[in-house]
Write a protein that holds these residues in place. Sequence first.
Motif, PDB file in Angstrom:
ATOM      1  N   MET A 156       0.851  -1.202   0.000  1.00  0.00           N
ATOM      2  CA  MET A 156       0.000   0.000   0.000  1.00  0.00           C
ATOM      3  C   MET A 156       0.879   1.241   0.000  1.00  0.00           C
ATOM      4  SD  MET A 156      -2.980   1.513   0.214  1.00  0.00           S
ATOM      5  CE  MET A 156      -4.263   0.360   0.707  1.00  0.00           C
ATOM      6  N   ALA A 172      -4.474   5.857  -1.165  1.00  0.00           N
ATOM      7  CA  ALA A 172      -5.083   4.793  -1.973  1.00  0.00           C
ATOM      8  C   ALA A 172      -4.812   4.957  -3.472  1.00  0.00           C
ATOM      9  CB  ALA A 172      -6.597   4.759  -1.736  1.00  0.00           C
ATOM     10  N   ASP A 215     -16.292  -0.234  -8.925  1.00  0.00           N
ATOM     11  CA  ASP A 215     -15.664  -1.550  -9.039  1.00  0.00           C
ATOM     12  C   ASP A 215     -15.263  -1.737 -10.502  1.00  0.00           C
ATOM     13  OD1 ASP A 215     -14.953  -4.188  -9.253  1.00  0.00           O
ATOM     14  OD2 ASP A 215     -16.815  -5.001  -8.433  1.00  0.00           O
ATOM     15  N   ASN A 224      -8.840  -1.323  -8.098  1.00  0.00           N
ATOM     16  CA  ASN A 224     -10.198  -1.799  -7.837  1.00  0.00           C
ATOM     17  C   ASN A 224     -11.271  -0.750  -8.106  1.00  0.00           C
ATOM     18  OD1 ASN A 224      -9.875  -4.559  -7.079  1.00  0.00           O
ATOM     19  ND2 ASN A 224      -8.868  -3.856  -5.214  1.00  0.00           N
ATOM     20  N   SER A 274      -7.506   3.468  -7.810  1.00  0.00           N
ATOM     21  CA  SER A 274      -7.370   3.233  -6.375  1.00  0.00           C
ATOM     22  C   SER A 274      -7.242   1.736  -6.077  1.00  0.00           C
ATOM     23  CB  SER A 274      -8.593   3.784  -5.641  1.00  0.00           C
ATOM     24  OG  SER A 274      -8.613   3.330  -4.300  1.00  0.00           O
ATOM     25  N   ASP A 327      -8.456   0.501  -3.420  1.00  0.00           N
ATOM     26  CA  ASP A 327      -9.677   0.150  -2.677  1.00  0.00           C
ATOM     27  C   ASP A 327     -10.889   0.171  -3.598  1.00  0.00           C
ATOM     28  OD1 ASP A 327      -8.047   0.187  -0.414  1.00  0.00           O
ATOM     29  OD2 ASP A 327      -8.486   2.297  -0.013  1.00  0.00           O
ATOM     30  N   THR A 368     -13.653   3.970  -3.866  1.00  0.00           N
ATOM     31  CA  THR A 368     -12.912   5.123  -3.323  1.00  0.00           C
ATOM     32  C   THR A 368     -13.558   6.448  -3.715  1.00  0.00           C
ATOM     33  OG1 THR A 368     -10.792   3.965  -3.278  1.00  0.00           O
ATOM     34  CG2 THR A 368     -10.692   6.368  -3.466  1.00  0.00           C
TER      35      THR A 368
END
Length: 165
Positions: A1, A51, A103, A118, A140, A142, A145
């Motif tokens: 990360m 992120a 997503d 993601n 990102s 995540d 985000t």
Amino acid sequence: MAHVARDDRPTDKAERYQEVSEEIRAVLLGEPSRIARMATVASMLADAFAAFIWTGFYLVDPDKPGELVVGPYQGKLGCLRIPFGRGVCGRAAEQRQTQVIADVHAFEGHIACDSRSNSEIVVPVTDIRGDLIGVLDIDSADFGTFDGVDAQALERLISEIFAEA
Ligand code: SME
């Protein structure tokens, strides 16, 4: 990360964008080079949000209409060229509208440059005449985000840096 260089940034997202946007504007005061502007925006945004694993620009290629070519970015190797209409970047360029993808795996036609990605946001970049220069693409690590706060803050920053310069 990824990690951020400073740990004193506001935790509120809108405030964080406001702070880093002010810093970007201050650094770029009086700097006319578009490449310098893009490189600075990519560097400083990537540095402010942990992120963000890929932050940068795809530019309209004047020699190949209907195609984007990679510009200044922070992150791992991205694809070099994206035709208008392909992937999230190509759709943003074609529709001239910000794309917020919670997503990326559910987005048909997503171009996977980095398997850690993601979610994604892509903001069209226009010049002072309203002509499309390219897009700002942020990936990102995540899911989910990005939302309207990111879209509004990034559209504003992009407009200040590229359409009002
Ligand atoms: N994911 C993008 C491609 C560019 S990279 O992620 C750097 C897309 O679908 O347009």
